[in-house]
Design a protein around this motif. Structure first.
Motif, PDB file in Angstrom:
ATOM      1  N   TYR A 275     -27.207  24.865  77.157  1.00  0.00           N
ATOM      2  CA  TYR A 275     -26.117  25.396  76.358  1.00  0.00           C
ATOM      3  C   TYR A 275     -26.545  26.708  75.697  1.00  0.00           C
ATOM      4  CZ  TYR A 275     -24.268  20.611  76.568  1.00  0.00           C
ATOM      5  OH  TYR A 275     -23.794  19.384  76.991  1.00  0.00           O
ATOM      6  N   CYS A 276     -25.642  27.684  75.696  1.00  0.00           N
ATOM      7  CA  CYS A 276     -25.852  28.879  74.897  1.00  0.00           C
ATOM      8  C   CYS A 276     -25.034  28.746  73.615  1.00  0.00           C
ATOM      9  CB  CYS A 276     -25.452  30.137  75.662  1.00  0.00           C
ATOM     10  SG  CYS A 276     -23.771  30.125  76.334  1.00  0.00           S
ATOM     11  N   ALA A 277     -25.468  29.454  72.576  1.00  0.00           N
ATOM     12  CA  ALA A 277     -24.806  29.339  71.279  1.00  0.00           C
ATOM     13  C   ALA A 277     -24.961  30.625  70.492  1.00  0.00           C
ATOM     14  CB  ALA A 277     -25.386  28.166  70.493  1.00  0.00           C
ATOM     15  N   THR A 278     -23.989  30.880  69.625  1.00  0.00           N
ATOM     16  CA  THR A 278     -24.060  32.039  68.730  1.00  0.00           C
ATOM     17  C   THR A 278     -24.428  31.574  67.322  1.00  0.00           C
ATOM     18  OG1 THR A 278     -21.693  31.911  68.234  1.00  0.00           O
ATOM     19  CG2 THR A 278     -22.358  33.346  70.037  1.00  0.00           C
ATOM     20  N   SER A 279     -25.267  32.373  66.675  1.00  0.00           N
ATOM     21  CA  SER A 279     -25.736  32.015  65.349  1.00  0.00           C
ATOM     22  C   SER A 279     -24.666  32.266  64.291  1.00  0.00           C
ATOM     23  CB  SER A 279     -26.980  32.839  65.011  1.00  0.00           C
ATOM     24  OG  SER A 279     -27.347  32.629  63.664  1.00  0.00           O
ATOM     25  N   SER A 280     -24.565  31.338  63.350  1.00  0.00           N
ATOM     26  CA  SER A 280     -23.677  31.546  62.216  1.00  0.00           C
ATOM     27  C   SER A 280     -24.442  32.161  61.047  1.00  0.00           C
ATOM     28  CB  SER A 280     -23.039  30.221  61.794  1.00  0.00           C
ATOM     29  OG  SER A 280     -24.028  29.237  61.579  1.00  0.00           O
ATOM     30  N   ARG A 281     -25.740  32.295  61.201  1.00  0.00           N
ATOM     31  CA  ARG A 281     -26.564  32.997  60.221  1.00  0.00           C
ATOM     32  C   ARG A 281     -26.655  34.448  60.635  1.00  0.00           C
ATOM     33  NH1 ARG A 281     -32.132  30.031  60.224  1.00  0.00           N
ATOM     34  NH2 ARG A 281     -32.620  31.799  58.878  1.00  0.00           N
ATOM     35  N   PRO A 282     -26.869  35.364  59.672  1.00  0.00           N
ATOM     36  CA  PRO A 282     -26.955  36.781  60.042  1.00  0.00           C
ATOM     37  C   PRO A 282     -28.131  37.066  60.958  1.00  0.00           C
ATOM     38  CG  PRO A 282     -26.607  36.518  57.689  1.00  0.00           C
ATOM     39  CD  PRO A 282     -26.904  35.156  58.223  1.00  0.00           C
ATOM     40  N   PHE A 283     -27.859  37.679  62.102  1.00  0.00           N
ATOM     41  CA  PHE A 283     -28.839  38.313  62.984  1.00  0.00           C
ATOM     42  C   PHE A 283     -29.778  37.386  63.758  1.00  0.00           C
ATOM     43  CE2 PHE A 283     -27.833  41.411  59.619  1.00  0.00           C
ATOM     44  CZ  PHE A 283     -27.147  42.307  60.408  1.00  0.00           C
TER      45      PHE A 283
ATOM     46  N   VAL B 107     -20.382  36.225  76.103  1.00  0.00           N
ATOM     47  CA  VAL B 107     -19.787  35.903  74.803  1.00  0.00           C
ATOM     48  C   VAL B 107     -18.618  36.839  74.539  1.00  0.00           C
ATOM     49  CG1 VAL B 107     -20.197  35.696  72.324  1.00  0.00           C
ATOM     50  CG2 VAL B 107     -22.033  35.157  73.947  1.00  0.00           C
ATOM     51  N   SER B 108     -17.497  36.280  74.116  1.00  0.00           N
ATOM     52  CA  SER B 108     -16.342  37.104  73.778  1.00  0.00           C
ATOM     53  C   SER B 108     -15.777  36.657  72.440  1.00  0.00           C
ATOM     54  CB  SER B 108     -15.264  36.994  74.856  1.00  0.00           C
ATOM     55  OG  SER B 108     -14.843  35.654  75.005  1.00  0.00           O
ATOM     56  N   GLY B 109     -15.056  37.573  71.785  1.00  0.00           N
ATOM     57  CA  GLY B 109     -14.395  37.219  70.539  1.00  0.00           C
ATOM     58  C   GLY B 109     -15.253  37.348  69.314  1.00  0.00           C
ATOM     59  N   ARG B 110     -16.393  38.068  69.461  1.00  0.00           N
ATOM     60  CA  ARG B 110     -17.282  38.218  68.316  1.00  0.00           C
ATOM     61  C   ARG B 110     -18.035  39.531  68.478  1.00  0.00           C
ATOM     62  NH1 ARG B 110     -20.724  33.834  65.015  1.00  0.00           N
ATOM     63  NH2 ARG B 110     -21.887  35.319  63.763  1.00  0.00           N
ATOM     64  N   THR B 111     -18.470  40.109  67.350  1.00  0.00           N
ATOM     65  CA  THR B 111     -19.274  41.327  67.424  1.00  0.00           C
ATOM     66  C   THR B 111     -20.645  40.957  67.949  1.00  0.00           C
ATOM     67  OG1 THR B 111     -18.083  42.203  65.523  1.00  0.00           O
ATOM     68  CG2 THR B 111     -20.115  43.323  66.158  1.00  0.00           C
ATOM     69  N   PHE B 112     -20.824  41.143  69.243  1.00  0.00           N
ATOM     70  CA  PHE B 112     -22.003  40.625  69.927  1.00  0.00           C
ATOM     71  C   PHE B 112     -23.285  41.253  69.405  1.00  0.00           C
ATOM     72  CE2 PHE B 112     -23.876  38.366  73.402  1.00  0.00           C
ATOM     73  CZ  PHE B 112     -24.929  39.150  73.851  1.00  0.00           C
ATOM     74  N   ALA B 113     -23.254  42.552  69.135  1.00  0.00           N
ATOM     75  CA  ALA B 113     -24.471  43.286  68.811  1.00  0.00           C
ATOM     76  C   ALA B 113     -25.081  42.866  67.471  1.00  0.00           C
ATOM     77  CB  ALA B 113     -24.186  44.787  68.796  1.00  0.00           C
ATOM     78  N   THR B 114     -24.349  42.171  66.625  1.00  0.00           N
ATOM     79  CA  THR B 114     -24.891  41.740  65.327  1.00  0.00           C
ATOM     80  C   THR B 114     -25.096  40.231  65.271  1.00  0.00           C
ATOM     81  OG1 THR B 114     -22.671  41.561  64.368  1.00  0.00           O
ATOM     82  CG2 THR B 114     -23.815  43.678  64.126  1.00  0.00           C
ATOM     83  N   THR B 115     -25.064  39.588  66.437  1.00  0.00           N
ATOM     84  CA  THR B 115     -25.114  38.120  66.490  1.00  0.00           C
ATOM     85  C   THR B 115     -26.403  37.630  67.127  1.00  0.00           C
ATOM     86  OG1 THR B 115     -22.702  38.001  66.667  1.00  0.00           O
ATOM     87  CG2 THR B 115     -23.950  36.068  67.365  1.00  0.00           C
ATOM     88  N   GLY B 116     -27.083  36.737  66.427  1.00  0.00           N
ATOM     89  CA  GLY B 116     -28.217  36.064  67.041  1.00  0.00           C
ATOM     90  C   GLY B 116     -27.725  35.034  68.054  1.00  0.00           C
TER      91      GLY B 116
ATOM     92  N   ASP C 210     -28.155  41.639  76.909  1.00  0.00           N
ATOM     93  CA  ASP C 210     -27.605  42.941  77.274  1.00  0.00           C
ATOM     94  C   ASP C 210     -26.378  43.151  76.386  1.00  0.00           C
ATOM     95  OD1 ASP C 210     -26.324  45.140  78.374  1.00  0.00           O
ATOM     96  OD2 ASP C 210     -26.808  44.574  80.434  1.00  0.00           O
ATOM     97  N   ASN C 211     -26.554  43.932  75.338  1.00  0.00           N
ATOM     98  CA  ASN C 211     -25.457  44.100  74.384  1.00  0.00           C
ATOM     99  C   ASN C 211     -24.283  44.875  74.973  1.00  0.00           C
ATOM    100  OD1 ASN C 211     -26.899  42.652  72.543  1.00  0.00           O
ATOM    101  ND2 ASN C 211     -27.317  44.359  71.156  1.00  0.00           N
ATOM    102  N   ALA C 212     -24.541  45.664  75.989  1.00  0.00           N
ATOM    103  CA  ALA C 212     -23.453  46.402  76.635  1.00  0.00           C
ATOM    104  C   ALA C 212     -22.544  45.479  77.445  1.00  0.00           C
ATOM    105  CB  ALA C 212     -24.019  47.490  77.535  1.00  0.00           C
ATOM    106  N   LYS C 213     -23.089  44.328  77.851  1.00  0.00           N
ATOM    107  CA  LYS C 213     -22.320  43.386  78.678  1.00  0.00           C
ATOM    108  C   LYS C 213     -22.009  42.095  77.929  1.00  0.00           C
ATOM    109  CE  LYS C 213     -24.171  45.092  83.061  1.00  0.00           C
ATOM    110  NZ  LYS C 213     -24.895  44.748  84.313  1.00  0.00           N
ATOM    111  N   ASN C 214     -22.341  42.049  76.623  1.00  0.00           N
ATOM    112  CA  ASN C 214     -22.088  40.849  75.819  1.00  0.00           C
ATOM    113  C   ASN C 214     -22.662  39.591  76.488  1.00  0.00           C
ATOM    114  OD1 ASN C 214     -20.688  42.575  74.177  1.00  0.00           O
ATOM    115  ND2 ASN C 214     -18.840  41.322  74.044  1.00  0.00           N
ATOM    116  N   THR C 215     -23.864  39.724  77.015  1.00  0.00           N
ATOM    117  CA  THR C 215     -24.447  38.641  77.794  1.00  0.00           C
ATOM    118  C   THR C 215     -25.867  38.335  77.325  1.00  0.00           C
ATOM    119  OG1 THR C 215     -23.123  39.287  79.719  1.00  0.00           O
ATOM    120  CG2 THR C 215     -25.006  37.849  80.127  1.00  0.00           C
ATOM    121  N   VAL C 216     -26.181  37.059  77.264  1.00  0.00           N
ATOM    122  CA  VAL C 216     -27.535  36.598  76.996  1.00  0.00           C
ATOM    123  C   VAL C 216     -28.042  35.874  78.232  1.00  0.00           C
ATOM    124  CG1 VAL C 216     -26.718  34.465  75.874  1.00  0.00           C
ATOM    125  CG2 VAL C 216     -29.035  35.320  75.403  1.00  0.00           C
ATOM    126  N   PHE C 217     -29.324  36.028  78.520  1.00  0.00           N
ATOM    127  CA  PHE C 217     -29.926  35.451  79.719  1.00  0.00           C
ATOM    128  C   PHE C 217     -31.064  34.510  79.342  1.00  0.00           C
ATOM    129  CE2 PHE C 217     -27.690  38.341  82.447  1.00  0.00           C
ATOM    130  CZ  PHE C 217     -27.616  39.531  81.750  1.00  0.00           C
TER     131      PHE C 217
END
Length: 124
Positions: free
Chosen positions: A94-102, A23-32, A72-79
């Motif tokens: 498909y992988c997806a990032t949450s638009s809800r907090p956390f 994932v790029s272009g977003r604060t990965f560590a605060t994203t579900g 892995d928050n250091a690599k901005n990667t979900v497995f």
């Protein structure tokens, strides 16, 4: 936000496969984050979700005990580690990032950005 999924392919029933999504272009560590799949001829369905801190996880009943979501928050990667695969696991994942907090949970509507999908085919 960009998501790049990889790791799909052909696998025999009973085998394993690990999917990755960068994932790029977003604060990965605060994203579900979540994984969904779309079997051939069917609608997309929830597979697994993980919270921003990684301490909360949820799984669809159909994959519980066989699949594991991690990040892995250091690599901005979900497995998504998939074990004991079955022919009915055949789908585009498909992988997806949450638009809800956390933590996004199970609803597609809670996810705002999606990857391009990676095909997993499980042969019997």
């Amino acid at each position: 936000v960009q998501l790049q999924a990889s790791g799909g392919g052909l696998v025999q029933a009973g085998g394993s496969r690990r999917l990755s999504c960068v994932v790029s272009g977003r604060t990965f560590a605060t994203t579900g984050l979540g994984w969904f799949r779309q079997p051939p001829g069917k609608e997309r369905e929830f597979v697994a979700a993980i919270s921003a801190a990684g301490n909360a996880k949820d799984y669809a009943d159909s994959v519980k005990g066989r699949f594991t979501i991690s990040r892995d928050n250091a690599k901005n990667t979900v497995f998504l580690q998939m074990n004991s695969l079955r022919p009915e696991d055949t789908a585009v994942y498909y992988c997806a990032t949450s638009s809800r907090p956390f933590f996004g949970g199970r609803a597609e509507s809670s996810y705002g950005s999606w990857g391009q999908g990676t095909l997993v085919t499980v042969s019997s």
